[in-house]
Design a protein around this motif. Structure first.
Motif, short mmCIF file in Angstrom:
data_model
loop_
_atom_site.label_atom_id
_atom_site.label_comp_id
_atom_site.label_asym_id
_atom_site.label_seq_id
_atom_site.Cartn_x
_atom_site.Cartn_y
_atom_site.Cartn_z
N ALA A 1 7.91 -1.01 -24.83
CA ALA A 1 7.09 -1.72 -23.85
C ALA A 1 7.97 -2.58 -22.95
O ALA A 1 7.77 -2.64 -21.73
CB ALA A 1 6.06 -2.58 -24.57
N ARG A 2 8.97 -3.20 -23.56
CA ARG A 2 9.86 -4.05 -22.77
C ARG A 2 10.65 -3.20 -21.77
O ARG A 2 10.77 -3.55 -20.59
CB ARG A 2 10.82 -4.79 -23.70
CG ARG A 2 11.62 -5.87 -22.98
CD ARG A 2 12.50 -6.63 -23.95
NE ARG A 2 11.74 -7.55 -24.79
CZ ARG A 2 11.97 -7.72 -26.09
NH1 ARG A 2 12.93 -7.05 -26.69
NH2 ARG A 2 11.24 -8.57 -26.79
N ILE B 1 2.16 -8.76 -20.50
CA ILE B 1 2.17 -7.30 -20.41
C ILE B 1 0.76 -6.84 -20.02
O ILE B 1 -0.23 -7.35 -20.53
CB ILE B 1 2.59 -6.67 -21.76
CG1 ILE B 1 2.70 -5.16 -21.64
CG2 ILE B 1 1.62 -7.03 -22.87
CD1 ILE B 1 3.23 -4.47 -22.88
N SER C 1 3.87 0.07 -14.50
CA SER C 1 2.67 -0.71 -14.82
C SER C 1 1.79 0.07 -15.78
O SER C 1 0.88 -0.48 -16.39
CB SER C 1 1.90 -1.03 -13.54
OG SER C 1 1.55 0.20 -12.93
N HIS C 2 2.04 1.34 -15.90
CA HIS C 2 1.34 2.14 -16.91
C HIS C 2 2.28 3.23 -17.39
O HIS C 2 3.35 3.44 -16.82
CB HIS C 2 0.04 2.70 -16.35
CG HIS C 2 0.26 3.71 -15.28
ND1 HIS C 2 0.58 3.36 -13.98
CD2 HIS C 2 0.26 5.06 -15.32
CE1 HIS C 2 0.74 4.45 -13.26
NE2 HIS C 2 0.56 5.50 -14.05
N GLY D 1 9.83 -1.34 -14.29
CA GLY D 1 8.77 -1.61 -13.33
C GLY D 1 7.56 -0.72 -13.47
O GLY D 1 6.79 -0.54 -12.52
N LEU E 1 -1.03 -1.06 -20.17
CA LEU E 1 0.28 -0.61 -20.65
C LEU E 1 0.39 -0.82 -22.17
O LEU E 1 0.84 0.06 -22.91
CB LEU E 1 1.39 -1.38 -19.94
CG LEU E 1 2.82 -0.97 -20.29
CD1 LEU E 1 3.08 0.48 -19.92
CD2 LEU E 1 3.84 -1.87 -19.61
N GLN F 1 8.51 -2.22 -18.91
CA GLN F 1 8.32 -3.33 -17.97
C GLN F 1 9.57 -3.51 -17.11
O GLN F 1 9.48 -3.77 -15.92
CB GLN F 1 8.03 -4.62 -18.73
CG GLN F 1 6.58 -4.71 -19.18
CD GLN F 1 6.29 -6.10 -19.71
OE1 GLN F 1 6.92 -6.54 -20.67
NE2 GLN F 1 5.36 -6.79 -19.08
N LEU G 1 5.20 -9.93 -25.91
CA LEU G 1 5.52 -9.77 -24.49
C LEU G 1 4.38 -10.35 -23.67
O LEU G 1 3.56 -9.61 -23.14
CB LEU G 1 5.71 -8.29 -24.14
CG LEU G 1 6.73 -7.50 -24.95
CD1 LEU G 1 6.64 -6.03 -24.64
CD2 LEU G 1 8.14 -8.00 -24.68
N SER H 1 7.79 7.80 -16.39
CA SER H 1 8.30 6.55 -16.97
C SER H 1 8.59 6.74 -18.46
O SER H 1 9.55 6.17 -18.99
CB SER H 1 7.31 5.41 -16.74
OG SER H 1 6.06 5.71 -17.33
#
Lengths: 385, 298
Positions: B255-256, B222, B264-265, B262, B226, B259, B219, B270
């Motif tokens: 991870a994808r 990235i 960022s961490h 949206g 993250l 992302q 990725l 999330s």
């Protein structure tokens, strides 16, 4: 370094010829229990031929890739490599100690010595006579825990005579049949014999294959009187269909004994299984051990769509909800889930032990397994599963 | 991939570098294993937990070698006609009818008809035959543990001789043997006779640093933080005694997914929103959701 590695080794200077050291290493591996065959040794040497023998990493990987064949081999390989190659580089001359202890003869404790003949009849009654009088029919219904040594020997022979039929399932493979979809290949070949005239359609259908059977034998203290007979029973079943039966023991931990039970000779197979089981007659944490089984084997495939038989009295010292959860997982994976409890055949038995209560909702069958007759009954249930 | 003049087959290190350029990060063992597989013309038997990059390895190798990747997915009951070759029966029948029609009243010569029916043009190459006939090729025999033992036995000839025998035609031998990668998830023990003909590679989950690198290579773009957080959290999940510990594939998915929403961490919100990308059992998700705080703190 990449000169001809393969060939007879000369015993000349100490570090001119690494072959001797390398082959010595493979011998050590073999004695550590790895299946190092000659062709594997050849592969190891030719791998090194393509690599750099003087590099420790490359030598390590050449051996690991060619001489190991199972994740269980890896820690043994690492230890042997460390021992052989570490002290002075070059190996071969280093002292190697065989650290393996002679296996403790645990099985012997369980099976009173009954080598043909006599020697240890207990009690005043000559058991030999009693055994003869009891006959097969009586013995078939006797509780396995209450047998005299002579009867036990007799029972072994009866067990060895069992010819269990395995359950089957439909396979994806096709084979010629009277019914089913047409078989273009055979139809065409038949037509060819008649000058291209198609007189009849040949057909094919799915074949049947043995369904996998998993035996889980509790060998904790409370099951001790039955363990020997049940393992012999497992041996008979494994031998009957070595490719599709898996056997494990449950105790303080889970042990896979399929490989040991595949040996032809019952006594040798049981001795080997005894060496593999580290926790004879210990406690049980049935839930935990069952979880280990479902995690490591069941979910991966051994239990999927198979007939799972648990031999246990259901004495659970841990929390029973762990067992309940695992049995429900197993129930979802397996085709049939059968519990065999030796106490279930006795008068006044009620399934009240914590383990059984937790497992009961997920069982397809709860059977007794305290005598040869009940084990035969179990085989019928398994066959029809 | 072609910006590298060094021959990937020169040494394990060169091969690792070539694999790296395709986005596949190989450690010493993996590089040595693939190098030896190429040098010794031996199949590579990859075993390990699901999601440790067994299938991806074959894909990366094909890319490095500029070879065609031919994949055979094994399943229960797979047999020669699905793996090796089959005859195109409808076309054979048509051909037979055509012969009859043109022969007029004269009888057909059975031998000649048969010879013309079992002609290579009516042969349907399935993955293994195709791999033998395709000059540089990587043959991926995926999840061999799902096939049955008859099928394993049948692979032995192919793997050692790089040839198959078709009764009506004869032997088909590869001019350049394909690089064969077999994978197994260990749902069943594969026969030792098969393993003996292969190099045995056991794949473990990568260590933390390597997993972060994998995230960066898969990725690009990235955020550093993250990637490190995701890799760390997955590592904790693997030790959390789950029904299905996440593999590398799940790490990348997670991870994808983060992302895409949206993030960022990685924080509790999330993570909770994207947990489905990494955990595949309801029981696991329930357990982890309750302990998200402590998991992310670690």
């Amino acid at each position: 370094m990449t000169n001809s590695l393969i060939g007879p080794s000369g015993p000349d200077p100490a570090d001119a010829d690494p072959i001797e050291g390398l082959v010595g290493f493979t011998v050590v591996l073999r004695s550590a229990g790895l299946a190092v065959t000659t062709d594997r040794v050849v592969a190891f040497l030719s791998a090194l031929d393509a690599l750099d023998v003087t590099s420790r990493t490359q030598t390590y990987w050449a051996g690991r890739l060619t001489l190991c064949s199972d994740p269980d081999d890896l820690p043994r390989y690492d230890r042997a490599f460390e021992d052989w190659f570490t002290p002075p580089r070059g190996g071969g001359r280093t002292r190697i100690v065989d650290e393996r202890q002679p296996p403790p003869p645990k099985l012997a404790a369980l099976t009173p010595s009954t080598q043909e003949g006599d020697g240890d009849e207990e009690g005043d009654q000559p058991t030999q006579v009693f055994a003869r009088a009891s006959g097969n029919e009586v013995l078939r219904n006797r509780d396995l825990a209450e047998l005299t040594p002579a009867e036990r020997e007799h029972l072994r022979r009866l067990l060895a005579l069992l010819r269990p039929d395995m359950p089957t399932r439909r396979s994806r493979r096709m084979r010629p049949s009277r019914h089913g979809p047409t078989d273009p290949g055979r139809t065409l070949r038949a037509a060819l014999r008649d000058q291209g005239e198609m007189r009849e359609l040949r057909r094919r259908d799915h074949s049947r294959r043995p369904r996998r059977v998993v035996l889980l034998v509790d060998v904790s203290g409370s099951m001790e009187p039955y363990a020997d007979a049940l393992l012999r029973f497992a041996h008979v079943v494994v031998r009957r269909s070595p490719g599709t039966v898996e056997a494990f023991t449950l105790g303080t931990r889970l042990t896979r004994i399929t490989r040991e039970l595949r040996m032809r000779d019952a006594d040798r197979a049981l001795a080997a299984a005894g060496r593999a089981i580290p926790d004879w007659s210990g406690g049980t944490r049935l839930g935990e051990v069952m979880r280990a089984f479902v995690d490591r084997w069941g979910q991966r495939g051994a239990a999927r769509r198979s007939v799972v038989v648990v031999f246990s009295d259901g004495w659970e010292r841990g929390e029973t909800d762990v067992l309940g959860v695992q049995m429900s997982r197993l129930h979802r994976l397996a085709h049939k889930l059968v519990w065999v409890n030796p106490h279930a055949g006795k008068d006044g038995y009620a399934p009240v032990q914590g383990g059984i209560v937790a497992a009961l909702p997920y069982l397809d069958d709860l059977l007794a397994g305290h005598s040869l007759a009940t084990l035969e009954e179990l085989l019928e249930v398994v066959r029809d599963a | 991939m072609t910006d590298r003049p060094a021959d990937p087959a020169a040494s394990p290190a060169a091969l690792a570098a070539a694999l790296r350029s395709t986005g596949y990060l190989a450690d010493d063992g993996l590089a040595t294993a693939t190098f030896l597989a190429m040098r010794m013309n031996r199949p590579l038997f990859c075993e390990g937990e699901p999601g440790t990059g067994k299938t991806a390895l074959a894909q990366a190798l094909a890319q490095v070698l500029g070879a065609k990747l031919i994949r055979l997915q094994c399943h229960d009951g797979i047999d020669a006609s699905q793996a090796l070759y089959d005859w195109d029966f409808p076309r054979q029948l048509l051909h037979l009818r055509a012969l009859e029609a043109t022969a007029g009243s004269g009888t057909l010569d059975t031998d000649a008809v048969e010879a013309s029916l079992y002609d290579p043009r009516f042969l349907l190459a399935r993955p293994i035959l195709e791999a033998l006939q395709t000059a540089p090729s990587v043959l991926l025999i995926d999840e061999i543990d799902r096939a049955d033992d008859e099928f394993e036995a049948f692979l032995l000839e192919v793997l050692t001789e790089h040839a198959v025998t078709i009764p009506e035609i004869g032997e088909v031998r590869a001019t350049t043997p394909p690089l064969v990668v077999l994978t197994s998830n260990r749902t069943r023990e594969v026969h030792d006779a098969l393993k003996r003909r292969c190099l045995y590679l056991w794949l473990d989950h990568p260590d933390l640093q390597r997993e972060i690198e994998i995230l960066h290579s898969r990725l690009p773009g990235i955020p550093e933080r993250l990637a490190a957080q995701v890799a760390g959290a997955v590592r904790a999940l693997r030790q959390a005694d789950l029904l299905k510990p996440p593999g590398v594939a799940e790490t990348i998915d997670w991870a994808r997914a983060l992302q895409l929403v949206g993030a960022s961490h990685l924080d509790v919100d999330s993570a909770a929103a994207t947990l489905g990308a990494v955990l595949k059992y309801r029981e696991d998700a329930d357990r982890v959701r309750k302990q998200l705080d402590s998991l992310l703190a670690s």
